[in-house]
Design a protein around this motif. Structure first.
Motif, mmCIF file in Angstrom:
data_model
loop_
_atom_site.group_PDB
_atom_site.id
_atom_site.type_symbol
_atom_site.label_atom_id
_atom_site.label_comp_id
_atom_site.label_asym_id
_atom_site.label_seq_id
_atom_site.Cartn_x
_atom_site.Cartn_y
_atom_site.Cartn_z
ATOM 1 N N UNK A 71 0.826 -1.209 0.000
ATOM 2 C CA UNK A 71 0.000 0.000 0.000
ATOM 3 C C UNK A 71 0.859 1.257 0.000
ATOM 4 N N UNK A 72 1.880 1.283 0.854
ATOM 5 C CA UNK A 72 2.754 2.458 0.928
ATOM 6 C C UNK A 72 3.620 2.618 -0.319
ATOM 7 N N UNK A 73 3.990 1.473 -0.916
ATOM 8 C CA UNK A 73 4.860 1.537 -2.082
ATOM 9 C C UNK A 73 4.144 1.699 -3.405
ATOM 10 N N UNK A 74 2.817 1.607 -3.383
ATOM 11 C CA UNK A 74 2.044 1.627 -4.624
ATOM 12 C C UNK A 74 2.282 2.871 -5.485
ATOM 13 N N UNK A 75 2.398 4.074 -4.903
ATOM 14 C CA UNK A 75 2.574 5.260 -5.764
ATOM 15 C C UNK A 75 3.901 5.310 -6.513
ATOM 16 N N UNK A 76 4.940 4.606 -6.001
ATOM 17 C CA UNK A 76 6.261 4.815 -6.596
ATOM 18 C C UNK A 76 7.073 3.541 -6.863
ATOM 19 N N UNK A 77 6.708 2.416 -6.255
ATOM 20 C CA UNK A 77 7.511 1.210 -6.402
ATOM 21 C C UNK A 77 6.909 0.282 -7.460
ATOM 22 N N UNK A 78 7.732 -0.072 -8.432
ATOM 23 C CA UNK A 78 7.278 -0.901 -9.540
ATOM 24 C C UNK A 78 6.823 -2.272 -9.055
ATOM 25 N N UNK A 79 7.524 -2.853 -8.094
ATOM 26 C CA UNK A 79 7.164 -4.181 -7.601
ATOM 27 C C UNK A 79 5.791 -4.181 -6.958
ATOM 28 N N UNK A 80 5.494 -3.156 -6.166
ATOM 29 C CA UNK A 80 4.180 -3.046 -5.531
ATOM 30 C C UNK A 80 3.092 -2.857 -6.573
ATOM 31 N N UNK A 81 3.367 -2.095 -7.596
ATOM 32 C CA UNK A 81 2.394 -1.857 -8.662
ATOM 33 C C UNK A 81 2.114 -3.140 -9.436
ATOM 34 N N UNK A 82 3.174 -3.912 -9.714
ATOM 35 C CA UNK A 82 2.991 -5.162 -10.457
ATOM 36 C C UNK A 82 2.213 -6.174 -9.626
ATOM 37 N N UNK A 83 2.533 -6.260 -8.343
ATOM 38 C CA UNK A 83 1.834 -7.184 -7.457
ATOM 39 C C UNK A 83 0.347 -6.845 -7.396
ATOM 40 N N UNK A 84 0.021 -5.567 -7.257
ATOM 41 C CA UNK A 84 -1.374 -5.146 -7.198
ATOM 42 C C UNK A 84 -2.087 -5.413 -8.516
ATOM 43 N N UNK A 85 -1.404 -5.127 -9.616
ATOM 44 C CA UNK A 85 -2.006 -5.367 -10.932
ATOM 45 C C UNK A 85 -2.295 -6.847 -11.135
ATOM 46 N N UNK A 86 -1.384 -7.713 -10.696
ATOM 47 C CA UNK A 86 -1.596 -9.154 -10.826
ATOM 48 C C UNK A 86 -2.816 -9.613 -10.035
ATOM 49 N N UNK A 87 -2.994 -9.072 -8.834
ATOM 50 C CA UNK A 87 -4.167 -9.424 -8.038
ATOM 51 C C UNK A 87 -5.455 -8.990 -8.730
ATOM 52 N N UNK A 88 -5.462 -7.792 -9.261
ATOM 53 C CA UNK A 88 -6.662 -7.290 -9.938
ATOM 54 C C UNK A 88 -6.969 -8.103 -11.192
#
Length: 276
Positions: A71-88
């Motif tokens: 959640x904290x890394x979502x705005x700037x960290x690529x790994x957090x963004x990819x993980x969230x996108x995979x879940x969605x």
């Protein structure tokens, strides 16, 4: 509060907590146990929503560190963004098919005989998946790509058939698509969060008139029991798969499915009017 109703709530809470994240079908076990206990009707619909929500909150608590980091890394960290996108991405197939077919499935397939058949077939598939040669190309959930996430999302849709097991479908799907046991299991946990919360919100709104103040004590017993035993099951499963395969769960499914079918075939238990 009536002692028997309290006992029913506790038993069903234990069943939900222990089976929700094991690949043995929580819905199937709930249908079987609730029918044996005589716990049905409108109260049961609302009660099941509550205890399923408790089970998923146990996983949220268990992985609170990972969830906070993402959640904290979502705005700037690529790994957090990819993980969230995979879940969605993995969540979308169940969202679409659930909205379209959930009522029909509940009407025609929520019965012990369907559960028994799905347990049996799923157990055989699980044995086959475990015995085939594993080619692991994804060691952790953070290494997943979107195509694997989408495939697991479609595998999860099989769990709309009661007795299949949501966790079983996603874990075995993950193994077939190249995930390690740990990655497949953890992604199943994470995918359960949007899937089960979404289902709980949808069902809660749909059946909102069934939630009555006088049922709060029963719901509280089931909620607390489900939360505690779901935590135990999640931690136990992660420890178990560190040195074991899923074959034991496959044999349990097969044995349980055969037992239900035998009770039906020989008339030991009358399942003819059982409903989920």
């Amino acid at each position: 509060m009536d002692f028997w109703v309290n006992a029913q709530a506790m038993i069903l809470g234990i069943v939900e907590g222990l089976t929700e994240f094991l690949p043995i079908s929580s819905t199937g076990h709930q249908i079987i146990v609730a029918d044996l206990l005589g716990f049905g009707g409108e109260r049961a619909i609302a009660f099941n929503i509550i205890i399923q929500l408790a089970a998923i909150l146990a996983v949220v608590w268990e992985y609170r560190g990972k969830i906070l980091d993402v959640t904290l890394g979502l705005p700037r960290e690529r790994q957090a963004q990819r993980f969230t996108a995979n879940l969605l991405i993995a969540f979308c197939p169940a969202l679409v098919l659930g909205v379209l077919f959930a009522d029909l499935i509940h009407e025609y397939l929520f019965n012990p005989i369907t559960v028994a058949a799905a347990l049996l077939v799923g157990g055989v598939i699980m044995l086959w998946a475990e015995r085939r040669q594993h080619r692991v190309h994804t060691e952790t959930v953070d290494d997943m790509n979107w195509t694997s996430a989408l495939k697991i999302g479609f595998a999860q849709c099989l769990a709309m058939i009661p007795g299949t097991s949501r966790s079983g479908a996603t874990i075995i799907g993950g193994l077939l698509f190249g995930l390690s046991r740990k990655a497949a299991t953890e992604f199943s946990f994470f995918l359960a969060m949007p899937t089960m919360v979404g289902a709980a919100v949808y069902s809660g709104y749909k059946y909102r008139e069934l939630f009555q103040p006088e049922d709060l004590p029963v719901f509280a017993v089931g909620f607390v029991t489900s939360f505690i035993f779901a935590m135990i099951a999640v931690r136990g499963l992660l420890k178990f798969i560190g040195s074991h395969s899923y074959a034991a769960f496959a044999w349990y499914r097969i044995g349980f499915g055969i037992l239900i079918l035998l009770t039906w075939q020989f008339g030991w238990i009358d399942w003819s009017t059982a409903q989920g």
